[in-house]
Design a protein around this motif. Sequence first.
Motif: not given
Length: 154
Positions: A32-41, A63-72
């Motif tokens: 039931d776990l899903l691991a994602t690869s890293g996503k960039t900005a 940098g915070r805007q980039c982190a927000w976009q990475c999470a998106a």
Amino acid sequence: MTSDDRHASAPAVPPPAGPQRPSIATMRRYGDLLATSGKTANGPDGALIASGRLGDQVDLETGRQCAWQCAANVLDAVRDELGSLERVAEVVKLTVFVASAPGFIEQHLVADAATAYVQHVLGPDAGQHARSAIGVAELPTGSPVEVEALVRVR
């Protein structure tokens, strides 16, 4: 077996990354776990929001805007994989990598934006997670931030 024998049987080193590069898995399921690869900005147009290291070419707010976009980008990939974010029971962990100039010590403040995005989209229960904020010298394609997640699915 000698050292030369071990090296002779090792697989060939793949060619440098480029247009012909084979596809890399961006998700991996473990029960039931899903691991994602890293996503960039990368923004919606595919271009990086910024390039470089925090504390040098990139300021904290960018940098915070980039982190927000990475999470998106991470949640978009999860949605694509699962068909809907309704299948996300919880985000177990986010790992936020921050390209950092020497002396930059505010990786946690950059990572806060990724946490805020996940909690904004999934709510306080499913969006609550453990997190690591890690300073690194460089990230792929010059992205200032990269985010990966471990998600529990229904």
